[in-house]
Design a protein around this motif. Structure first.
Motif, PDB file in Angstrom:
ATOM      1  N   GLY A 120      -5.530  -7.939 -39.215  1.00  0.00           N
ATOM      2  CA  GLY A 120      -4.496  -8.854 -38.719  1.00  0.00           C
ATOM      3  C   GLY A 120      -3.126  -8.261 -38.561  1.00  0.00           C
ATOM      4  O   GLY A 120      -2.122  -8.988 -38.601  1.00  0.00           O
ATOM      5  N   ASP A 121      -3.025  -6.956 -38.335  1.00  0.00           N
ATOM      6  CA  ASP A 121      -1.712  -6.319 -38.231  1.00  0.00           C
ATOM      7  C   ASP A 121      -1.225  -6.194 -36.789  1.00  0.00           C
ATOM      8  O   ASP A 121      -0.207  -5.553 -36.528  1.00  0.00           O
ATOM      9  N   GLY A 122      -1.944  -6.816 -35.831  1.00  0.00           N
ATOM     10  CA  GLY A 122      -1.534  -6.758 -34.441  1.00  0.00           C
ATOM     11  C   GLY A 122      -2.116  -5.597 -33.668  1.00  0.00           C
ATOM     12  O   GLY A 122      -1.907  -5.501 -32.450  1.00  0.00           O
TER      13      GLY A 122
ATOM     14  N   TYR B  99     -16.380 -11.857 -42.227  1.00  0.00           N
ATOM     15  CA  TYR B  99     -15.083 -12.224 -41.672  1.00  0.00           C
ATOM     16  C   TYR B  99     -14.967 -13.650 -41.134  1.00  0.00           C
ATOM     17  O   TYR B  99     -13.852 -14.141 -40.953  1.00  0.00           O
ATOM     18  N   VAL B 100     -16.084 -14.323 -40.847  1.00  0.00           N
ATOM     19  CA  VAL B 100     -16.027 -15.600 -40.133  1.00  0.00           C
ATOM     20  C   VAL B 100     -16.472 -16.778 -40.986  1.00  0.00           C
ATOM     21  O   VAL B 100     -15.783 -17.798 -41.077  1.00  0.00           O
TER      22      VAL B 100
ATOM     23  N   ARG C  22     -14.229 -13.742 -45.772  1.00  0.00           N
ATOM     24  CA  ARG C  22     -12.769 -13.693 -45.740  1.00  0.00           C
ATOM     25  C   ARG C  22     -12.179 -14.713 -44.763  1.00  0.00           C
ATOM     26  O   ARG C  22     -11.011 -15.067 -44.879  1.00  0.00           O
ATOM     27  N   GLN C  23     -12.972 -15.161 -43.802  1.00  0.00           N
ATOM     28  CA  GLN C  23     -12.542 -16.142 -42.803  1.00  0.00           C
ATOM     29  C   GLN C  23     -11.231 -15.732 -42.123  1.00  0.00           C
ATOM     30  O   GLN C  23     -10.316 -16.519 -41.946  1.00  0.00           O
ATOM     31  N   THR C  24     -11.183 -14.459 -41.736  1.00  0.00           N
ATOM     32  CA  THR C  24     -10.001 -13.903 -41.081  1.00  0.00           C
ATOM     33  C   THR C  24     -10.162 -13.837 -39.564  1.00  0.00           C
ATOM     34  O   THR C  24      -9.230 -13.423 -38.871  1.00  0.00           O
TER      35      THR C  24
ATOM     36  N   ALA D 274     -13.168 -14.174 -29.875  1.00  0.00           N
ATOM     37  CA  ALA D 274     -12.700 -14.108 -31.260  1.00  0.00           C
ATOM     38  C   ALA D 274     -11.235 -13.678 -31.299  1.00  0.00           C
ATOM     39  O   ALA D 274     -10.792 -12.850 -30.505  1.00  0.00           O
ATOM     40  N   HIS D 275     -10.479 -14.258 -32.235  1.00  0.00           N
ATOM     41  CA  HIS D 275      -9.119 -13.773 -32.468  1.00  0.00           C
ATOM     42  C   HIS D 275      -8.807 -13.834 -33.958  1.00  0.00           C
ATOM     43  O   HIS D 275      -9.483 -14.528 -34.717  1.00  0.00           O
ATOM     44  N   SER D 276      -7.811 -13.099 -34.357  1.00  0.00           N
ATOM     45  CA  SER D 276      -7.528 -12.985 -35.782  1.00  0.00           C
ATOM     46  C   SER D 276      -6.744 -14.194 -36.288  1.00  0.00           C
ATOM     47  O   SER D 276      -5.942 -14.788 -35.564  1.00  0.00           O
ATOM     48  N   LYS D 277      -6.985 -14.542 -37.541  1.00  0.00           N
ATOM     49  CA  LYS D 277      -6.264 -15.643 -38.175  1.00  0.00           C
ATOM     50  C   LYS D 277      -4.767 -15.343 -38.238  1.00  0.00           C
ATOM     51  O   LYS D 277      -3.937 -16.240 -38.024  1.00  0.00           O
ATOM     52  N   ALA D 278      -4.438 -14.082 -38.479  1.00  0.00           N
ATOM     53  CA  ALA D 278      -3.021 -13.703 -38.539  1.00  0.00           C
ATOM     54  C   ALA D 278      -2.353 -13.919 -37.185  1.00  0.00           C
ATOM     55  O   ALA D 278      -1.208 -14.369 -37.109  1.00  0.00           O
TER      56      ALA D 278
END
Length: 342
Positions: free
Chosen positions: A74-76, A96-97, A102-104, A278-282
């Protein structure tokens, strides 16, 4: 001098306004995948985000595993993966999902469905009555696909080294058409030339393939019927919603065990594969309106087939394909994909 100062002030204000505007753009990085369907989806998302959501969109290419790790971080570095074949990624889904992980990584609400199977031109079904995979075990049906006169039909199982060739061998053993059919493994380009010739001359041909792909936009094709899928049985599927110890799909890779062919048994069709954006939670926290848009995007495999046809056969640049489709589908984009974001 006063006039000069006023003009300078206006210019300064304009420059400051432009700079603030530029800085306000949402920076987005899409992780590039190297197959045509993904490149088309990436370009459609890019153009919509730039046009409607004031985004500055870039791309970065990397191996799939690295892209999902970057989404998790999630750091871009990577914010979006546009064509995530979720049912092929049980470990990434678990990590991850899904709840418990982690659900990130966030997926769009409605995936499109990718399919795999053994196909024939629809005229083979209509004119010869071959409609089920098990029909290939009948000598009279197999003879339709015999092009070299040796008494056995030919089935393109995929190119050398493809996993599909092993799945097809197991299906042949299970359904009995290993006695009536031979498996060919010529390169994909050679097979596509064979398919074009067969279709233009209405000759029987049978082959493994998958969607989305351009051939389904160019030709009328039918998937040979198989019993309905009711679960994977192997250890690697445990913990997934598609695991069933009494299921119909037992498949081992050659590297997993030496007797993989004898130990494997496939007595049903392969289930459709869900394909998500898909996209990141951050990223969702950083750009909630873009996140809302991504969750609302709804694609269709038939549309992706058309995009691939335009790119691969008609040789149109992906940017043109995306631009033309967006222009023709504004009602869908503005009324559904972007609902609540404007």
């Amino acid at each position: 001098m006063l006039k000069y100062l006023r003009m300078t002030g206006i210019a300064a204000i304009s420059l400051a306004t432009f700079t603030a505007f530029a800085e306000a753009k949402t920076k987005v990085t899409i992780g590039e995948l190297d197959w045509p369907g993904s490149r088309a989806i990436e370009q459609v998302l890019k153009q919509v985000m730039e046009t409607y959501l004031d985004a500055d969109v870039g791309t970065i290419a990397a191996a799939q595993e690295a892209l999902y790790e970057a989404l998790d971080k999630g750091d871009g570095t990577v914010d979006i993966v546009a064509d995530m074949w979720t049912d092929h990624l049980p470990q990434q889904m678990k990590n991850y999902v899904l709840p418990g992980g982690r659900q990130t990584i966030i997926l769009n609400d409605t995936p499109y469905l990718g399919t795999e199977g053994i196909f024939v031109p629809t005229y083979v079904v209509e004119e010869h009555g071959v409609k089920a995979l098990a029909d290939l075990a009948k000598p009279e049906a197999a003879k339709l696909f015999d092009t070299d006169g040796n008494g056995k039909g030919e089935l393109w199982a995929g190119a050398v080294g493809w996993e599909s060739t092993n799945h097809t061998q197991v299906r042949g053993k299970t359904d009995g058409f290993d006695k009536t059919m031979e498996y060919t493994t010529v390169e994909q380009a050679v097979f596509l030339a064979q398919l074009k010739d067969a279709y233009e001359n209405k000759k029987p041909i049978v082959f493994y393939y998958w969607t989305p792909e351009w051939i389904f936009a160019a030709y009328k094709l039918s998937k040979l019927e198989e019993p309905e899928f009711n679960g994977y049985t192997t250890e690697g599927a445990k913990g997934s919603e598609r695991y069933n110890e009494k299921g119909c799909y037992t498949f081992y890779q050659p590297q997993e065990r030496n007797d993989w062919l004898e130990a494997s048994k496939i007595s049903c069709g392969q289930p459709p594969t869900r394909v998500n954006i898909a996209h990141s939670k951050a990223f969702a926290e950083r750009a909630p309106k873009v996140s809302q848009f991504l969750k609302q995007v709804k694609l269709d495999a038939d549309v992706v087939n058309e995009w691939i046809l335009a790119m691969e056969v008609e040789k149109k640049p992906v940017e043109e394909v995306a631009k033309a489709w967006i222009a023709a589908n504004k009602a869908t984009i503005e009324g559904e994909w972007l609902k609540g974001t404007q």
